[in-house]
Design an enzyme around this catalytic site. Structure first.
Site, PDB file in Angstrom:
ATOM      1  N   SER A 140       0.802  -1.224   0.000  1.00  0.00           N
ATOM      2  CA  SER A 140       0.000   0.000   0.000  1.00  0.00           C
ATOM      3  C   SER A 140       0.838   1.279   0.000  1.00  0.00           C
ATOM      4  O   SER A 140       0.289   2.369  -0.111  1.00  0.00           O
ATOM      5  CB  SER A 140      -0.954   0.004   1.191  1.00  0.00           C
ATOM      6  OG  SER A 140      -0.237   0.010   2.397  1.00  0.00           O
ATOM      7  N   LYS A 156      -6.730   3.520   8.567  1.00  0.00           N
ATOM      8  CA  LYS A 156      -5.808   4.513   8.005  1.00  0.00           C
ATOM      9  C   LYS A 156      -6.423   5.907   8.011  1.00  0.00           C
ATOM     10  O   LYS A 156      -5.751   6.897   8.333  1.00  0.00           O
ATOM     11  CB  LYS A 156      -5.417   4.106   6.583  1.00  0.00           C
ATOM     12  CG  LYS A 156      -4.563   2.843   6.544  1.00  0.00           C
ATOM     13  CD  LYS A 156      -4.251   2.416   5.121  1.00  0.00           C
ATOM     14  CE  LYS A 156      -3.369   1.161   5.100  1.00  0.00           C
ATOM     15  NZ  LYS A 156      -3.076   0.691   3.741  1.00  0.00           N
TER      16      LYS A 156
END
Length: 802
Positions: A684, A727
């Site tokens: 990511s 996140k």
């Protein structure tokens, strides 16, 4: 006086220190000589008149004793035999001649030579001496009869002497005395005094032997009593059976309990068979205890007892809301479960798995579910369990065998339908004793757990009505087969607003009570709690927040006590941001919103960790070189491959990024992710790495108020990532108000609270070109594409030759 000193002689003899033995005159003793100094002393004696002086050393562990470490009184002995052994040692047989006292010791040729003095006493015979000899002889005969270590005939023959000194030495040598007690006897030169001391010692030793015999007799009588009781019990049973009286024995009581326990057919048959075996065993036998323990466990496990379940949805919702703030998905699932229970008569037990960072309330949620449904609650911690027998138990062939923890917890619950929490299911491990996670496959499978087999009980037990709840911090350590058997529900970290509400509703009242502040006027303002959350904790859960609230309460408690002692009036204590820093000291975490500066080659990324989300800065630096890409910061293989993919994308888009096509031939690129001690991995960070390298190569700063996450391909496509909610929450915690996210993650937006979506600008992108437009301070000016050069065709002949 029965004795008088007649004369004394002085002799010079080789001396040998001996260990763990005292040699008396008239005593024949064999022993092995191994020490070099002792061997030399022995050889010197053998070369002369075969006389040697033997004295016992104080400490047997000393290999080479000094003269002051040897008793001053010893025995002059005659060497009867000596034999050299294959290992170099010498086996000798010596006979004691006379006791002697050391006058002086000198060391000659590697061994001790001593000057010793012997003393001779004249004994006056008479009735008093005869009485003493007769008493010692009688006592020794009594001692020999009580002792099992001495031969009666041999000993009686040995003491048929009239000389008091010889009698005392012979008896003393054969008593079970300590080295110190024997040395004490040896040091008494007067024969009559020595014989008197022997008589005293005999009295003590006979008393000890009589006591031992009494204890042995008592133990024997107790054993005989137990056997007698068993015999009489059996007779009573037979008489009662003949008379037809109704008094039930213990066996009858056990049978009655087995019949009433509600066991399955197989379990009932097994218990009855074990009861019959127990009936035919002696009560004192070890096997009887094993059988009795087994039957006790069979009766202790709940076979039919159930807790009446509360199926009222309104009550359940009220309980869940009062115990936990937020966690809407979980509450919804519990209410769905209760609704199904109302519609289906006999549904199967549910198996849920709560996965989330520490401190978000997974374990306490299980307790709330039990409270809402009115079931019993039991918890089994699986952290560090590495033995399959912990789950299934040991077979009864092992000494001290017990059922596994599943059956033990069911006994503790006392009902067959409890809420059973398997805590930390992700922290089990495997070794040579088996894999406990494999044993759990049967427990957590609704199609199999109605016939769970414990090794100890060795009968099928129904677990199908148990509500199993597993908890874990991560899923990747749980075997896929075990994951497949559970309904996984993820618990993300709390937002700041949720933490504030949790602190106000639960943490502050709890800590005030624990610190004894309930009766005092203490108030936490919202601003004060917000300051605690933002500047003193950084976590997904609320454990550290609870600790900090507790710290504040303890500081105030101290002030309250100090005010009482000094009889000062303490005004109302209000916890505000200013007072928080006074109580807890400087802020532990800076407000990161102040650090959001635009920097060349530094991009803020978003990461997922086991304790929730986090931000991670990725830095890139350009140096002269030959195209080498260096990565540091303890990056994993996947993250390094992401860096290679980002580099390939930049090279393929060099002109669009305003770079020469061969730019990489002249530079080295160093990619670093700070906090180098912490391992990092995952795809990511792809667009973050590509943005940092692009910024460094183009010298255009990256926006510091923006963070990003997404996987990159070599063609510049941005792919979806996991852990989006964690996140986004991490970005919000750190004061970031604009994010770049993959377009494919737009479907996950409903998981993010509405007020956070309103507070943060979310940009969803599909390509790396879009990322760079949003992330860089200004737009990149592309270089003009080079025109292709046309070449004249070669002659056919030339083509043929080539």
């Amino acid at each position: 006086m029965l004795t008088s000193k007649e004369k004394s002689d002085t002799k010079r003899l080789p001396m040998m220190p001996i260990r763990d033995v005292v040699i008396f005159p008239y005593m024949m003793t064999p022993f092995v000589v191994g020490r070099e100094s002792s061997v030399r002393a022995l050889e010197d004696a053998l070369s002369g008149d075969k006389k040697i002086f033997l004295a016992t050393q104080h400490d047997a562990s000393v290999d080479e004793p000094r003269p002051d470490e040897i008793f001053t009184v010893g025995t002059i002995a005659n060497i009867v035999q000596s034999l050299k052994l294959p290992d170099g040692n010498i086996k000798v047989l010596v006979e004691g001649i006379d006791r002697a006292k050391i006058v002086s010791v000198s060391e000659e040729e590697g061994f001790f030579r001593s000057v010793v003095k012997t003393f001779h006493y004249k004994v006056e015979t008479g009735a008093q001496l005869d009485s003493l000899i007769s008493r010692v002889t009688g006592l020794f005969e009594q001692y020999v009869k009580l002792s099992q270590n001495l031969n009666y005939e041999t000993m009686i023959a040995a003491i048929r002497v009239d000389e008091p000194g010889k009698l005392a030495d012979t008896v003393g040598a054969n008593l079970q005395l300590t080295i110190e007690e024997k040395q004490e006897l040896l040091e008494i030169f007067d024969p009559v005094d020595r014989l008197t001391r022997v008589a005293e010692m005999l009295d003590i030793e006979i008393e000890k032997l009589n006591m031992d015999r009494t204890i042995q007799g008592r133990v024997k009588r107790q054993m005989e009593k137990a056997q007698k009781e068993y015999y009489l019990n059996e007779k009573i049973k037979a008489i009662q059976k003949e008379l037809g009286r109704g008094e039930k024995s213990e066996i009858d009581e056990l049978k009655k309990k087995i019949d009433a326990a509600g066991m399955s057919k197989d379990a009932h048959e097994k218990a009855i068979a074990e009861l019959k075996r127990l009936e035919n065993m002696p009560p004192m036998s070890a096997e009887s205890t094993v059988s009795r323990n087994y039957l006790d466990w069979m009766l202790a496990v709940p076979w039919k007892k159930r807790t009446k379940e509360i199926r009222d949805l309104v009550h359940a919702q009220k309980v869940l809301e009062s115990d936990h703030y937020g966690l809407e998905k979980i509450k919804e699932r519990i209410l769905e479960f209760l609704a199904v229970r109302q519609l289906v008569k006999d549904p199967k037990g549910s198996i849920l798995c709560f996965v989330g960072p520490p401190g978000v309330g997974k374990t306490s949620l299980g307790m709330s579910i039990a409270k809402a449904t009115g079931r019993k609650f039991v918890r089994l911690s699986l952290g560090g369990v590495r033995d399959e027998a912990e789950v299934r138990g040991h077979r009864r062939t092992y000494i001290g065998a017990l059922p596994g923890q599943i059956i033990q917890m069911m006994k503790k619950a006392g009902t067959k339908n409890p809420v059973f929490m398997l805590d930390e299911v992700d922290k089990m491990s495997t070794d040579f004793r088996g894999d406990p996670s494999a044993a759990l496959l049967e427990v957590l499978d609704p199609e199999q757990n109605y016939m769970f087999m414990d090794h100890y009980l060795d009968v099928e037990y129904d677990l199908s009505q148990v509500f199993f709840i597993a908890t874990a911090n991560v899923l990747h350590t749980i075997p896929p087969a075990l994951q497949d058997r559970m309904e996984v529900i993820r618990l993300s970290g709390y937002t700041e607003l949720e933490k504030l509400e949790i602190a106000k509703r639960f943490l502050v009242p709890k800590q005030k009570t624990q610190c004894g502040m309930g009766e005092h006027n203490v108030e936490f303002t919202d601003e004060g709690l917000q300051d605690l959350i933002q500047h003193y904790t950084r976590e997904a859960g609320v454990r550290n927040l609870e600790r900090e609230v507790g710290n504040v309460c303890r500081k105030i408690a101290r002030k309250v006590v100090a005010a009482k002692v000094s009889k000062e009036k303490l005004e109302k204590v209000t916890v505000k941001p200013a007072s928080v820093s006074d109580l807890l000291g400087p802020q532990k975490f800076r407000d990161t919103a102040a650090d959001h500066k635009n920097v060349i080659g530094a991009t803020v990324g978003l990461a997922w960790t086991e304790v929730g989300g986090s931000i991670l800065t990725t830095e890139a630096a350009i140096m002269e070189g030959r195209g080498k890409l260096t990565t540091t910061g303890k990056l994993g293989d996947v993250m390094q491959e992401s860096a290679q993919a980002a580099m390939s994308y930049i090279r393929s888009r060099a002109h669009a990024l305003g770079l020469q096509r061969d730019f990489y031939r002249h530079v080295d690129i160093h990619l670093h992710v700070p906090e180098g001690a912490i391992p990092k991995d995952g795809p990511s960070a792809g667009i973050t790495i590509a943005t940092s390298i692009s910024s460094a190569l183009t010298a255009i700063p990256v926006r510091g108020d923006l963070a990003m996450t997404g996987e990159i391909t070599v063609r510049g496509r941005v792919l979806a990532i996991g852990g989006l909610k964690e996140k986004v929450l991490a970005a919000h915690r750190h004061g970031i108000r604009e994010l770049v996210l993959p377009k494919d993650n737009e479907k996950d937006l409903p998981d993010i609270p509405d007020y956070i979506r309103k507070d943060i600008k979310l940009n969803f992108v599909e390509s790396m070109d879009e990322v760079l437009k949003l992330a860089l301070e200004r737009e990149i000016e592309p270089l003009p594409m080079p025109q292709p050069v046309e070449h004249a065709p070669r002659p056919a002949e030339e083509n043929l030759t080539h």
